[in-house]
Structures are given as C-alpha cells and as structure tokens.
Design a protein around this motif. Structure first.
Motif, PDB file in Angstrom:
ATOM      1  N   LEU A  37      -8.282 104.697 -14.706  1.00  0.00           N
ATOM      2  CA  LEU A  37      -8.145 103.519 -13.855  1.00  0.00           C
ATOM      3  C   LEU A  37      -8.622 102.252 -14.549  1.00  0.00           C
ATOM      4  O   LEU A  37      -7.902 101.231 -14.580  1.00  0.00           O
ATOM      5  N   THR A  38      -9.832 102.283 -15.112  1.00  0.00           N
ATOM      6  CA  THR A  38     -10.366 101.069 -15.735  1.00  0.00           C
ATOM      7  C   THR A  38      -9.578 100.642 -16.972  1.00  0.00           C
ATOM      8  O   THR A  38      -9.285  99.449 -17.112  1.00  0.00           O
ATOM      9  N   PRO A  39      -9.211 101.542 -17.902  1.00  0.00           N
ATOM     10  CA  PRO A  39      -8.417 101.062 -19.037  1.00  0.00           C
ATOM     11  C   PRO A  39      -7.041 100.543 -18.643  1.00  0.00           C
ATOM     12  O   PRO A  39      -6.550  99.582 -19.249  1.00  0.00           O
ATOM     13  N   VAL A  40      -6.424 101.130 -17.619  1.00  0.00           N
ATOM     14  CA  VAL A  40      -5.105 100.656 -17.186  1.00  0.00           C
ATOM     15  C   VAL A  40      -5.219  99.264 -16.569  1.00  0.00           C
ATOM     16  O   VAL A  40      -4.422  98.359 -16.879  1.00  0.00           O
ATOM     17  N   ILE A  41      -6.217  99.072 -15.693  1.00  0.00           N
ATOM     18  CA  ILE A  41      -6.392  97.751 -15.085  1.00  0.00           C
ATOM     19  C   ILE A  41      -6.759  96.717 -16.147  1.00  0.00           C
ATOM     20  O   ILE A  41      -6.256  95.587 -16.138  1.00  0.00           O
ATOM     21  N   ALA A  42      -7.639  97.094 -17.077  1.00  0.00           N
ATOM     22  CA  ALA A  42      -8.032  96.172 -18.137  1.00  0.00           C
ATOM     23  C   ALA A  42      -6.828  95.779 -18.989  1.00  0.00           C
ATOM     24  O   ALA A  42      -6.666  94.605 -19.348  1.00  0.00           O
ATOM     25  N   TYR A  43      -5.980  96.749 -19.308  1.00  0.00           N
ATOM     26  CA  TYR A  43      -4.783  96.447 -20.098  1.00  0.00           C
ATOM     27  C   TYR A  43      -3.837  95.524 -19.326  1.00  0.00           C
ATOM     28  O   TYR A  43      -3.288  94.562 -19.890  1.00  0.00           O
ATOM     29  N   ALA A  44      -3.643  95.795 -18.029  1.00  0.00           N
ATOM     30  CA  ALA A  44      -2.756  94.954 -17.219  1.00  0.00           C
ATOM     31  C   ALA A  44      -3.268  93.521 -17.158  1.00  0.00           C
ATOM     32  O   ALA A  44      -2.487  92.567 -17.277  1.00  0.00           O
ATOM     33  N   VAL A  45      -4.565  93.352 -16.988  1.00  0.00           N
ATOM     34  CA  VAL A  45      -5.147  92.012 -16.949  1.00  0.00           C
ATOM     35  C   VAL A  45      -4.956  91.305 -18.282  1.00  0.00           C
ATOM     36  O   VAL A  45      -4.640  90.109 -18.339  1.00  0.00           O
ATOM     37  N   SER A  46      -5.126  92.036 -19.378  1.00  0.00           N
ATOM     38  CA  SER A  46      -4.934  91.448 -20.703  1.00  0.00           C
ATOM     39  C   SER A  46      -3.486  91.003 -20.906  1.00  0.00           C
ATOM     40  O   SER A  46      -3.228  89.938 -21.469  1.00  0.00           O
ATOM     41  N   VAL A  47      -2.547  91.807 -20.445  1.00  0.00           N
ATOM     42  CA  VAL A  47      -1.128  91.451 -20.580  1.00  0.00           C
ATOM     43  C   VAL A  47      -0.807  90.212 -19.754  1.00  0.00           C
ATOM     44  O   VAL A  47      -0.125  89.289 -20.228  1.00  0.00           O
ATOM     45  N   ILE A  48      -1.291  90.164 -18.516  1.00  0.00           N
ATOM     46  CA  ILE A  48      -1.022  89.016 -17.652  1.00  0.00           C
ATOM     47  C   ILE A  48      -1.625  87.743 -18.246  1.00  0.00           C
ATOM     48  O   ILE A  48      -0.980  86.686 -18.297  1.00  0.00           O
ATOM     49  N   GLY A  49      -2.878  87.837 -18.705  1.00  0.00           N
ATOM     50  CA  GLY A  49      -3.508  86.677 -19.317  1.00  0.00           C
ATOM     51  C   GLY A  49      -2.786  86.225 -20.574  1.00  0.00           C
ATOM     52  O   GLY A  49      -2.627  85.018 -20.817  1.00  0.00           O
ATOM     53  N   SER A  50      -2.316  87.180 -21.381  1.00  0.00           N
ATOM     54  CA  SER A  50      -1.574  86.834 -22.591  1.00  0.00           C
ATOM     55  C   SER A  50      -0.258  86.157 -22.244  1.00  0.00           C
ATOM     56  O   SER A  50       0.136  85.173 -22.880  1.00  0.00           O
ATOM     57  N   PHE A  51       0.436  86.674 -21.231  1.00  0.00           N
ATOM     58  CA  PHE A  51       1.736  86.112 -20.855  1.00  0.00           C
ATOM     59  C   PHE A  51       1.595  84.663 -20.398  1.00  0.00           C
ATOM     60  O   PHE A  51       2.305  83.769 -20.884  1.00  0.00           O
ATOM     61  N   VAL A  52       0.669  84.421 -19.473  1.00  0.00           N
ATOM     62  CA  VAL A  52       0.492  83.063 -18.961  1.00  0.00           C
ATOM     63  C   VAL A  52      -0.010  82.142 -20.083  1.00  0.00           C
ATOM     64  O   VAL A  52       0.438  80.991 -20.207  1.00  0.00           O
ATOM     65  N   GLY A  53      -0.927  82.652 -20.913  1.00  0.00           N
ATOM     66  CA  GLY A  53      -1.438  81.839 -22.010  1.00  0.00           C
ATOM     67  C   GLY A  53      -0.364  81.473 -23.018  1.00  0.00           C
ATOM     68  O   GLY A  53      -0.306  80.332 -23.500  1.00  0.00           O
ATOM     69  N   LEU A  54       0.515  82.403 -23.353  1.00  0.00           N
ATOM     70  CA  LEU A  54       1.590  82.113 -24.299  1.00  0.00           C
ATOM     71  C   LEU A  54       2.631  81.183 -23.685  1.00  0.00           C
ATOM     72  O   LEU A  54       3.254  80.385 -24.396  1.00  0.00           O
ATOM     73  N   MET A  55       2.845  81.269 -22.383  1.00  0.00           N
ATOM     74  CA  MET A  55       3.746  80.323 -21.722  1.00  0.00           C
ATOM     75  C   MET A  55       3.195  78.903 -21.823  1.00  0.00           C
ATOM     76  O   MET A  55       3.925  77.945 -22.100  1.00  0.00           O
ATOM     77  N   PHE A  56       1.886  78.760 -21.612  1.00  0.00           N
ATOM     78  CA  PHE A  56       1.263  77.447 -21.767  1.00  0.00           C
ATOM     79  C   PHE A  56       1.336  76.974 -23.222  1.00  0.00           C
ATOM     80  O   PHE A  56       1.517  75.783 -23.489  1.00  0.00           O
TER      81      PHE A  56
END
Length: 293
Positions: A10-29
């Motif tokens: 659970l924790t590694p999956v949630i951590a990975y999902a958060v990292s992907v979301i943060g990377s996506f929004v950050g790269l869009m900016f």
C-alpha cells in the motif's frame, strides 16, 4: 530486523502514485515556463519546483516512510528537520530548473542535474536524520553511492524532459519514468540501513512527532496544492499562444485588420473617395479621359 513494508504494497504504491502526479504537474509547469518570458516564466518555474521537489520527491519519501518500522523501538520525527528537508528539495529543483530552462545548453543541463541530484540526496538523508528512536541508525556506503547515482541520473533526466518534451502523452510517460526513478532511489537508500536498538530498560519516551501526526496536514496540504495547480493549468491564460505571423516590418497583422492601410486596395479607394477629390480616384471611376470627352 527492519521492516520497510509494514502495510504491504500500500505505502509504496501510494508513494509512487504521488510521485507520478507531482512529476506530471511539475513538468507541465516547466513546459509553460520554457515558452514564457519575464514574470510569467518565474511564476511557472516556482510552481514547477514546488511540484517536483515538494510533491514528487519529498512527499513520496515521507509517505513511503509510513511503512518503515523497527521492532523494539518507537519511531518519531523531528518536525524542523522534516520541513527543512522539503525546503531543500524545492530550492534545489528551483535552481536547477532556472539553469536548465533560462540558460539552456548541455553544460547547464548537467550542472542543473548535479544540483537537483544533490538536493534529492540531501533531502533523503536529512529526512533520515530527522528520525528519533531508541537505537543507532547506520548507512551502508555502497547503497549510499548507488542512491547518489540514481538521484543524479533521475534529476538530469527530469530536467532534460522539462527542457525538451512537448505534449501531454510525452509528459505523462516522463512522469511514469520519474516516479520509478525517485522510488528506486528512496528504497535503495533504505535497504542500505542498519539499526542497533538500545535495550536500556530506563529509556524514556522518544521525542518528536509520529508519522500520522505529520501525515494528516501533509495529505490535506498536498491535495489542496495539487488542485490549485491543476486549476491553474486548465484555466490559466496561456500567454505563449502563437500569434499571426508578421512580415519583416512586424506590422502585417495591423495592416490586415486596418481597412485603410497600404496594400488594401479597397481600403485605399474608400479612404480617398471619402476625403479626397475626384481626380484622386482611379481613372475607371472618373469616367472617360479629357481627350475622349
């Protein structure tokens, strides 16, 4: 024995999902920053640094630490060091993105990658230093070295993506890769740890905050921040939209919209018909020539 997955996957999956979301929004900016100028560029870079450093890296680390457990001792976190580690990651990403987006060039890309990688490593081990427990924590130099290499490569690749990629599908793919890289760096460093528990029966309570005490404000702040960023991306005015191509004098757009501008025969005739004499009009509109009349 150290447990890294107390709650299973659970924790590694949630951590990975958060990292992907943060990377996506950050790269869009970062894409917006690359196409902007002036104050707008600085604003997009700041948001990109917050998303990449604060969400994709720091929040991923903290959420993954929820699965960390050492039998025989409680684990607490120093709030000041925890927050300082996040600020370090954001500052490093901000400086690295400035060098990459504003300066550009391979040399600046490598320099930015080194700064961002150092910031990621510093954030990770500062976060580990914020741990309080009844025991002593040590790091294997081999795993530390591997974590450093992964962080440098991941940071350089992220900056390369921010400098070059275009289009939502490409940014999404880059975000998935970034999530893998950041998660790999985190768990590589974690697997190289060794803890010696203090068995002193007179030991007192462990100082600091528990993980849930820090997690609740983190999760609330994280999703509010990502929501605001997403709204900015969807509703914000893109001042980098392509304009009508102008000629060498840069005034074609104005001439095309000005009915009385040079090069517009209809406009010239209309203007002269309304203000000039009859002899200013073309011969075909003045009637026959003097010789024929």
């Amino acid at each position: 024995m150290i447990e890294h997955f107390t709650h299973g996957v659970l924790t590694p999956v949630i951590a990975y999902a958060v990292s992907v979301i943060g990377s996506f929004v950050g790269l869009m900016f970062a894409t917006r920053a690359r196409r902007s100028r002036g104050a707008a560029r600085g604003t997009w870079l700041a948001f990109s640094a917050l998303c990449l450093g604060g969400t994709a890296v720091w929040s991923m680390h903290f959420i993954a630490m929820l699965g960390f457990h050492v039998p025989g001792t409680s684990i607490r976190y120093d709030t000041t060091l925890t927050i300082a580690s996040g600020l370090l990651a954001v500052a490093a990403m901000g400086l690295a993105q400035y060098l990459t987006v504003v300066r550009s060039g391979t040399g600046w890309l490598l320099a930015g990658g080194a700064i961002a990688g150092a910031g990621i490593v510093g954030m990770h081990y500062m976060g580990m230093a914020s741990i309080n427990m009844h025991g002593h924590l040590e790091h294997n130099p081999l795993f530390v070295g591997l974590a450093v290499v992964i962080a440098l490569v991941a940071a350089t690749v992220a900056l390369w993506f921010a400098q070059r990629i275009r289009g939502v599908p490409a940014i999404l793919l880059a975000s998935l890769v970034m999530g893998v890289a950041v998660s790999s760096m985190h768990y590589t460093g974690m697997f190289g740890m060794h803890v010696t528990v203090n068995d002193d029966p007179l030991r007192g309570p462990v100082p600091g905050s528990t993980a849930p005490e820090l997690l609740l404000p983190l999760v609330v702040g994280l999703f509010v921040f990502l929501l605001v960023c997403s709204l900015l991306l969807m509703l914000g005015v893109d001042d980098t939209a392509p304009r009508r191509r102008s000629g060498s004098d840069g005034q074609d757009g104005e001439r095309a919209s000005d009915p009385a501008s040079p090069g517009n025969e209809t406009g010239r005739y209309t203007g002269r018909h309304s203000t000039g004499s009859a002899w200013d009009r073309p011969a075909r509109d003045r009637g026959a020539s003097p010789e024929r009349r």
